[in-house]
Design an enzyme around this catalytic site. Structure first.
Site: not given
Length: 328
Positions: A60-61
């Protein structure tokens, strides 16, 4: 740097885990304060020089670019068997649910994408980023077990959950012969200690490693009054987590600053030295070289029982915030 075993595993990890949320393409729109690849590589290289061998990222980063930066840097600067790499996956999307993608299929897709981003054949620790309330637990646990059996993950961990959820998941793992969760990554620091109510007790009894995030409360536990940073100014999510309790938290922050001055060390060292008495390896985000240097020094700073009590005494209960508040 000091090292310790990660819970009930054979992994020897540095007492400081480098949090890699600050690495990745800012153009993804997730965070404006992240480092580009060249700057990220320099932080990772310096962490390795200091003895850090534990790195935490997530798909998700920055739309997976954090994983890409971390993977390329570690391939260039370290041997794969000398580092412990953790990454995380999110719950099924609404589109996946509507398309009938099962939890098992979702886990398989996510780990394959992460391994591609990282350029690795396996991760040491694959972490369930947050509890999926729309997917049967059995599907998630079986999907994770398949990843372990396939050699794509050595162990599994969990983040952003309640103690009852972790206990329930590991009870299912024991019943079905699945891989259990060996670590938990929760929100825990000097100004947010709600993990001490139940989670810390469960982890102590079952030897589950605690590797908390937000170890410095988005920089609040490392900055003296008047000091600021790009992240403090621009990290809206951290402000969401801490602004409501800023007045009561400031009492503790002031004590951190007082002890730092008395001991002639940084606030980072005081804050992390306290946390290191409670957990296996805090996840410490770094966007400057000195961030890792302060974290490294904290592993060698021993606070007295009186100093520990002085830091803890002003704490008052906090409401749950962030992901946990959304999931309650």
């Amino acid at each position: 740097m000091e090292y310790t075993k990660l819970g009930n595993t054979e992994l020897m990890v540095s007492r400081i885990c480098m949090g890699c949320m600050g690495f990745g393409d800012a153009a993804s729109g997730q965070h404006s304060w992240t480092l580009d690849e060249e700057a990220s590589r320099e932080i990772i290289r310096h962490g390795l020089e200091l003895g850090v061998n534990f790195f935490d990222t997530a798909i998700a980063y920055q739309e997976g670019t954090s994983e890409e930066y971390v993977g390329r840097a570690l391939r260039d600067f370290a041997r794969r068997d000398q580092v412990v790499v953790a990454t995380k996956f999110l719950p099924r999307t609404q589109a996946e649910i509507e398309a009938g993608v099962s939890g098992q299929e979702h886990v398989a897709r996510m780990i394959d994408r992460s391994l591609t981003n990282l350029g690795m054949d396996y991760v040491d620790l694959y972490i369930y980023h947050m509890w999926d309330y729309h997917t049967p637990l059995y599907e998630i646990m079986e999907g994770l077990n398949r990843a372990v059996q396939a050699g794509k993950a050595r162990y599994i961990g969990i983040s952003n959950c309640y103690a009852y959820q972790l206990a329930k998941a590991n009870a299912l793992a024991r019943q079905e012969g699945f891989a259990p969760f060996v670590s938990v990554q929760g929100h825990y620091n000097l100004i947010f200690r709600e993990e001490e109510r139940e989670m810390a007790k469960l982890c102590a009894e079952d030897n589950i490693a605690m590797t908390p995030y937000s170890a410095l409360a988005g920089g609040r536990l490392s900055k003296r009054p008047g000091e600021t940073s790009k992240r403090l100014e621009e990290d809206s999510y951290a402000r969401f987590k801490y602004d409501a309790t800023a007045r009561q938290d400031q009492v503790i922050i002031d004590r951190v600053a007082e002890l730092a001055q008395k001991r002639d060390v940084s606030m980072t060292e005081i804050s992390l030295a306290w946390l290191l008495t409670k957990v296996t390896a805090p996840v410490v985000g770094a966007t400057k070289r000195h961030h890792m240097e302060g974290a490294d020094r904290a592993t060698r700073l021993v606070l007295t029982p009186e100093e520990l009590s002085y830091l803890e005494e002003p704490y008052v209960p906090h409401a749950l915030v962030g992901v946990m508040a959304q999931n309650k």
